[in-house]
Each structure stands twice: as structure tokens, then as C-alpha cells.
Design an enzyme around this catalytic site. Structure first.
Site, PDB file in Angstrom:
ATOM      1  CG  HIS A   1      -1.430   1.360   1.602  1.00 33.10           C
ATOM      2  ND1 HIS A   1      -0.901   2.135   2.623  1.00 33.10           N
ATOM      3  CD2 HIS A   1      -2.423   2.099   1.055  1.00 33.10           C
ATOM      4  CE1 HIS A   1      -1.574   3.268   2.703  1.00 33.10           C
ATOM      5  NE2 HIS A   1      -2.484   3.283   1.754  1.00 33.10           N
TER       6      HIS A   1
ATOM      7  CG  ASN B   1     -21.064  12.836   0.290  1.00 33.25           C
ATOM      8  OD1 ASN B   1     -21.523  11.890   0.927  1.00 33.25           O
ATOM      9  ND2 ASN B   1     -21.387  14.094   0.529  1.00 33.25           N
ATOM     10  N   GLY B   2     -17.000  10.581  -1.354  1.00 33.94           N
ATOM     11  CA  GLY B   2     -16.150  10.127  -2.436  1.00 33.94           C
ATOM     12  C   GLY B   2     -16.770   8.947  -3.163  1.00 33.94           C
TER      13      GLY B   2
END
Length: 304
Positions: free
Chosen positions: A104, A261-262
Site C-alpha cells: 500500500h 461523499n467520495g
């Protein structure tokens, strides 16, 4: 002064570089791209690679979003203004091979363009890179951490020990009492000071991003031709379950994306394509699986 537009442009270039290199590393699969717009302001480029020679599922995502923070996020970020801008690149790679690690990486920039926090503008860099082996190979772990230390030492001698400790604390699965993997570096709210300018910090952010490919390519090529059996594959799926638990319960980036609100598909691309949760699974005493669990704790000095 470095502008948010310049930062976003450089991050897009890093996304392009990494996608091209991962395509070559896999040798079969290609990235699918989706351009998306965020309701409220901004958008991004989601790029997903699946079912390759090596990469079972991976994402290299870029976003640059703006708008207004919710009351909950203002409290989390300790700010009292509404308007924000955030841009970054986020990567998670899930290989199909149990001896090749999950990796990651995230680099990001945040600012509140028209606000003041104390007497300074609200703006900072954050990010990091960490490794989650299904099986911990000590030589590989030392290589990984030494490369991160070299990257950090170029900019400040205190970066690696500070950010390594931060990663140990951050990537900790509290309800399991184990780290997600062997850690790496993690930092947040990194801003200019008497020693480092905004240019220095931006260069460090880009260097973290560009460390990804040479480090991961080396780890992949060391292990991709090893044979494995069904038992080792099942252990991989078990470890993927731990990865999913951390991302859904603790990961700040997941929470930030959902709170602002991605795009849900982009936010949850970090989850593995397949995982298992076996009830009270305990590795056999003296096994390589038990040895891996012995390495999943804080404070291991991998770089010396």
C-alpha cells in the site's frame, strides 16, 4: 509558492509512471480507467488492474476534490472552516501469489485555501508506504525498510525513525493485537518549518511516491517464481481477511473518503478480491505461519 494545481499535476504524473511500470511488471493485465466527478466538487481517475500474471487485483487512484467539510470531519481534523481541497495518489496491490506481499502507498496534500488556523494557512502533506507479507521473509523486510530509510534520510535524519514508529502505531489491528504487516512509514500534517521549506516537503512526498516501483519490483521478482501449495494459498486468504478488517474498521483514508461523499468503488478498491475468516484459526506450532505471526508486532528494528 507551490500551488495546489502544481501538486495535483505532479501526482497525476506519478500515477501515470506507476501504472506503466506495474503493467510491465505483470506482463499480462492492463489498467482500466474510469474518470469520475465528485458531487460537491472535483473528481479523479480510478485505475484498476485485475486477473494478471501476478496481480490479482490492484488499484492506482488519483483524486483532486474540493468542497465543504462535514461537521464530523471538522472535528476530526481540528479545523473550524468549511472549504477544503485535497489531492493524492493511493495504491493497493493484491498479488495472486502467497509469497509476494500486499503493498500500500499513499501520498496526499490537504489545504483550506481561504482559512487560517492560528496565524498560518491550513495546509499539509501526508502519506506513507507499508508492506503486508502473507509470509514474512526477514531479508525482504530489511530490504524494504532500508530503502524507505534511504528515502527519508535524504530529507531529514529524524524522518525514518519518527515515521516508522508512526506506521507501527497506525497499522495496528487493535482487536487482534497484531500489526497489519511489517509496517513502513506513515506521516500526516507535515508542514514547512525552520528546517524544511514547502519545496522540500513536496519533494519528499514525490520521492515517497517514486520509491514504490523500484522497491516493489524487487520484492516481486525475488519471489514470483516460487512454488506454493493449497495450504499456503489458504493462509494468504486468511491474512487478506486481516487486511480487510483494518481497512474497514480503522483506516482514516477510507473514513475520509466516505465522509466526503467520495466514489465508493474507488475508496473500497483496497479490499482484496477474495479473503477468508476461519473460526479461531491457529497455525501449527513451529510452522512458517506461526513464525510470521511472531513478526507482527510493533518496534522491530528492520533497518539496522
Amino acid at each position: 509558492m507551490i500551488t495546489k494545481e502544481q501538486i495535483a499535476e505532479e501526482y497525476q504524473s506519478i500515477q501515470d509512471e506507476i501504472c506503466e511500470a506495474l503493467t510491465q511488471l505483470d506482463g499480462k493485465a492492463h489498467f482500466e480507467q474510469e474518470i469520475w466527478q465528485r458531487e460537491g466538487g472535483g473528481g479523479g481517475r480510478t485505475r484498476i488492474i485485475q486477473n494478471g500474471n501476478l496481480i490479482e487485483k490492484g488499484g492506482v487512484n488519483f483524486s483532486a476534490v474540493h468542497g465543504q467539510l462535514s461537521d464530523g470531519l471538522k472535528k476530526v481534523l481540528n479545523v473550524d472552516q468549511d472549504d477544503f481541497f485535497a489531492t493524492g495518489v493511493s495504491i493497493v496491490i493484491h498479488p495472486n501469489h502467497p509469497w509476494v506481499p500486499i503493498i500500500h502507498m499513499n501520498i496526499r496534500y490537504f489545504e483550506m485555501p481561504s482559512s487560517v488556523f492560528g496565524d498560518k494557512p491550513v495546509r499539509w502533506f501526508g502519506g506513507g508506504i507499508d508492506l503486508t507479507p502473507h509470509y514474512v521473509i526477514e531479508e525482504d523486510a530489511r530490504f524494504f525498510h532500508r530503502q524507505l530509510k534511504n528515502c527519508c534520510d535524504t530529507y531529514h535524519r529524524e524522518f525514518y525513525p519518527r515515521f516508522k514508529t508512526w506506521a507501527d502505531e497506525y497499522f495496528f489491528i487493535k482487536h487482534r493485537h497484531e500489526t497489519r504487516g511489517i509496517g513502513g512509514i506513515f506521516y500526516d500534517r507535515l508542514a514547512a518549518n525552520d528546517e524544511l521549506s514547502w519545496v522540500d516537503i513536496f519533494e519528499f512526498s514525490k520521492s515517497v511516491g517514486r520509491t514504490f516501483i523500484p522497491v516493489y519490483s524487487e520484492l516481486v521478482n525475488r519471489n514470483r517464481n516460487k512454488t506454493y501449495n493449497e495450504e499456503e494459498q489458504n493462509w494468504q486468504y486468511q491474512r487478506r481477511g486481516r487486511y480487510a478488517e483494518f481497512n474497514l474498521v480503522y483506516d482514516a483514508g477510507t473514513k475520509f473518503g466516505l465522509e466526503t461523499n467520495g466514489r465508493v468503488e474507488s475508496i473500497l478498491m483496497s479490499l482484496p478480491p477474495q479473503a477468508r475468516w476461519m473460526y479461531n484459526h491457529q497455525p501449527a506450532p513451529g510452522s512458517k505461519e506461526e513464525k510470521t505471526l511472531d513478526f507482527l508486532h510493533k518496534g522491530i528494528d528492520w533497518a539496522s
